[in-house]
Design a protein around this motif. Structure first.
Motif, PDB file in Angstrom:
ATOM      1  N   UNK A  16      26.212 -37.017 104.333  1.00  0.00           N
ATOM      2  CA  UNK A  16      26.086 -38.135 105.276  1.00  0.00           C
ATOM      3  C   UNK A  16      27.305 -39.047 105.171  1.00  0.00           C
ATOM      4  N   UNK A  17      27.697 -39.373 103.935  1.00  0.00           N
ATOM      5  CA  UNK A  17      28.841 -40.263 103.719  1.00  0.00           C
ATOM      6  C   UNK A  17      30.109 -39.655 104.309  1.00  0.00           C
ATOM      7  N   UNK A  18      30.315 -38.355 104.031  1.00  0.00           N
ATOM      8  CA  UNK A  18      31.522 -37.696 104.529  1.00  0.00           C
ATOM      9  C   UNK A  18      31.568 -37.750 106.051  1.00  0.00           C
ATOM     10  N   UNK A  19      30.412 -37.466 106.714  1.00  0.00           N
ATOM     11  CA  UNK A  19      30.445 -37.468 108.182  1.00  0.00           C
ATOM     12  C   UNK A  19      30.697 -38.876 108.716  1.00  0.00           C
ATOM     13  N   UNK A  20      30.103 -39.886 108.071  1.00  0.00           N
ATOM     14  CA  UNK A  20      30.319 -41.269 108.520  1.00  0.00           C
ATOM     15  C   UNK A  20      31.792 -41.638 108.376  1.00  0.00           C
ATOM     16  N   UNK A  21      32.392 -41.275 107.227  1.00  0.00           N
ATOM     17  CA  UNK A  21      33.797 -41.623 106.990  1.00  0.00           C
ATOM     18  C   UNK A  21      34.701 -40.916 108.004  1.00  0.00           C
ATOM     19  N   UNK A  22      34.424 -39.612 108.262  1.00  0.00           N
ATOM     20  CA  UNK A  22      35.248 -38.869 109.220  1.00  0.00           C
ATOM     21  C   UNK A  22      35.155 -39.503 110.609  1.00  0.00           C
ATOM     22  N   UNK A  23      33.926 -39.844 111.040  1.00  0.00           N
ATOM     23  CA  UNK A  23      33.747 -40.458 112.359  1.00  0.00           C
ATOM     24  C   UNK A  23      34.454 -41.808 112.429  1.00  0.00           C
ATOM     25  N   UNK A  24      34.304 -42.621 111.372  1.00  0.00           N
ATOM     26  CA  UNK A  24      34.935 -43.941 111.350  1.00  0.00           C
ATOM     27  C   UNK A  24      36.452 -43.803 111.425  1.00  0.00           C
ATOM     28  N   UNK A  25      37.004 -42.799 110.704  1.00  0.00           N
ATOM     29  CA  UNK A  25      38.452 -42.591 110.723  1.00  0.00           C
ATOM     30  C   UNK A  25      38.911 -42.216 112.134  1.00  0.00           C
ATOM     31  N   UNK A  26      38.124 -41.344 112.799  1.00  0.00           N
ATOM     32  CA  UNK A  26      38.471 -40.928 114.168  1.00  0.00           C
ATOM     33  C   UNK A  26      38.467 -42.130 115.115  1.00  0.00           C
ATOM     34  N   UNK A  27      37.411 -42.943 115.022  1.00  0.00           N
ATOM     35  CA  UNK A  27      37.316 -44.122 115.885  1.00  0.00           C
ATOM     36  C   UNK A  27      38.471 -45.071 115.601  1.00  0.00           C
ATOM     37  N   UNK A  28      38.742 -45.270 114.318  1.00  0.00           N
ATOM     38  CA  UNK A  28      39.826 -46.176 113.935  1.00  0.00           C
ATOM     39  C   UNK A  28      41.149 -45.704 114.493  1.00  0.00           C
ATOM     40  N   UNK A  29      41.394 -44.395 114.379  1.00  0.00           N
ATOM     41  CA  UNK A  29      42.640 -43.831 114.898  1.00  0.00           C
ATOM     42  C   UNK A  29      42.730 -44.043 116.405  1.00  0.00           C
ATOM     43  N   UNK A  30      41.613 -43.795 117.103  1.00  0.00           N
ATOM     44  CA  UNK A  30      41.607 -43.948 118.554  1.00  0.00           C
ATOM     45  C   UNK A  30      41.832 -45.387 118.974  1.00  0.00           C
TER      46      UNK A  30
END
Lengths: 168, 199
Positions: free
Chosen positions: B31-45
């Motif tokens: 769960x943590x890994x998926x949240x971090x990956x999604x947050x990183x994607x949003x942040x990048x965008x």
């Protein structure tokens, strides 16, 4: 419910889902070929992003530039170009950004495959969870006193023997 | 119900406490890994300007055009200008930034007009009368071309005005500028493309 019975049910459900998904995909892919020029223009325009808007297609945008783009699409369709060629020309001028649906290759493939992978992963999780819950709540033994283990049998006999009231 | 078949999956209560704890850690980590990956994607965008997209035309052959001048007197064909540095400026009389860059374009035109550099103005989504009035007001005698149906602007991937393309002597798009150009930007681009011995 036993594990075997349950997994048979899950397999049936999965088969139904797969058939429904394939049918949807086929309908979406064929989805009534546009016939008139206006319909074909709309079909191409709705697959292109309006460059001066935020998240509007060329078909939906009231901007002057989108209007010019629709005129260009109409002229090129009349000249015999295919929808794919026209899309490619706009992508060559504006970049693939202008395509509302990213091409199904390279890194862009991820946006097509990821939702499917997540859906399948979720389905597996649900199946596992439901299986765990139903096995836990299902009676392991039928309500037949003959299969009570000896310790329980003795305890039950004792309880009946000492039960006050009509025990005589 | 087939009561004789024993369950194949052990119920959680039958698992060893160690195994249960490990499963929980795996779930939390996933769960943590998926949240971090999604947050990183949003942040990048979110950290990127969605309008700043590199033109796919850079380095490619410039889309060709054959356009009449605003006064109708002449026809300019891009292929005829092969071997020269061509600066194509899309602008409009209603565009504020175009006024900002007008002086820079005029100065660059004055400096390079005799050195094999061609400056072309292409009014974008503008009435011809308004474009001509603008040129009368602000000056500038470089060719102004009419672009019927904005076909040339669309071929160059113009989003809005002003946009400026610099085409090298080889006919390839060497640079693109969105927004008002400065005199320095134009001279930098032109100097890079001008043949060194030709001056």
């Amino acid at each position: 419910v036993s594990g075997r019975r349950f997994s048979r049910g899950a397999a049936g459900l999965a088969a139904v889902l797969v058939v429904a998904g394939v049918a949807l995909a086929v309908v979406a892919a064929r989805g009534g070929d546009p016939q008139t020029l206006q319909e074909r223009v709309r079909s191409v325009a709705s697959s292109l992003r309006c460059p001066v808007c935020q998240n509007l297609s060329v078909a939906d945008s009231p901007s002057a530039l989108a209007g010019q783009m629709r005129d260009t699409i109409a002229t090129e369709l009349e000249a015999g170009k295919s929808s794919g060629q026209i899309r490619q020309e706009f992508a060559a001028a504006y970049g693939e950004w202008i395509l509302l649906a990213p091409p199904k290759r390279g890194l862009d493939l991820a946006v097509w495959l990821l939702p499917i992978a997540l859906l399948l992963g979720g389905a597996v999780l649900v199946v596992l969870a439901v299986r765990r819950w139903t096995i836990g709540s299902a009676p392991d033994h039928p309500a037949d006193p003959s299969v009570l283990d000896p310790a329980d049998r003795r305890m039950l006999d004792r309880a009946i023997a000492t039960y006050p009231g009509d025990g005589e | 119900v087939d009561g004789t078949t024993p369950p194949t999956v052990p119920h959680p209560s039958e698992m060893s406490p160690g195994r249960r704890r490990r499963n929980r850690w795996v779930a939390v980590a996933a769960l943590l890994v998926s949240v971090v990956v999604l947050a990183a994607l949003f942040g990048f965008g979110l950290s990127r300007d969605p309008t700043a997209i590199r033109s796919p035309l850079l380095g490619k052959a410039a889309p060709t055009f054959e356009l009449r001048t605003l006064d109708g007197g002449q026809t300019v064909r891009l292929p005829d200008l092969r071997g020269q540095v061509v600066v194509v400026n899309f602008w409009a009389s209603w565009c504020a930034d175009c006024r900002v860059e007008h002086g820079a374009l005029a100065a660059a035109w004055d400096r390079y007009r005799d050195q094999g550099v061609v400056l072309l103005g292409v009014p974008f989504q503008d009435r011809s009368s308004a474009s001509m009035a603008y040129v009368d007001t602000y000056g500038g005698d470089w060719p102004q071309l009419t672009d019927p149906g904005e076909r040339t602007a669309l071929a160059y991937g113009v989003y809005g005005v002003p946009e400026t393309f610099v085409i090298g002597p080889d006919g390839r798009v060497a640079a693109k500028r969105v927004g008002a150009v400065s005199y320095e930007w134009v001279t930098d681009q032109v100097e890079r493309l001008l043949p060194k011995d030709g001056r």
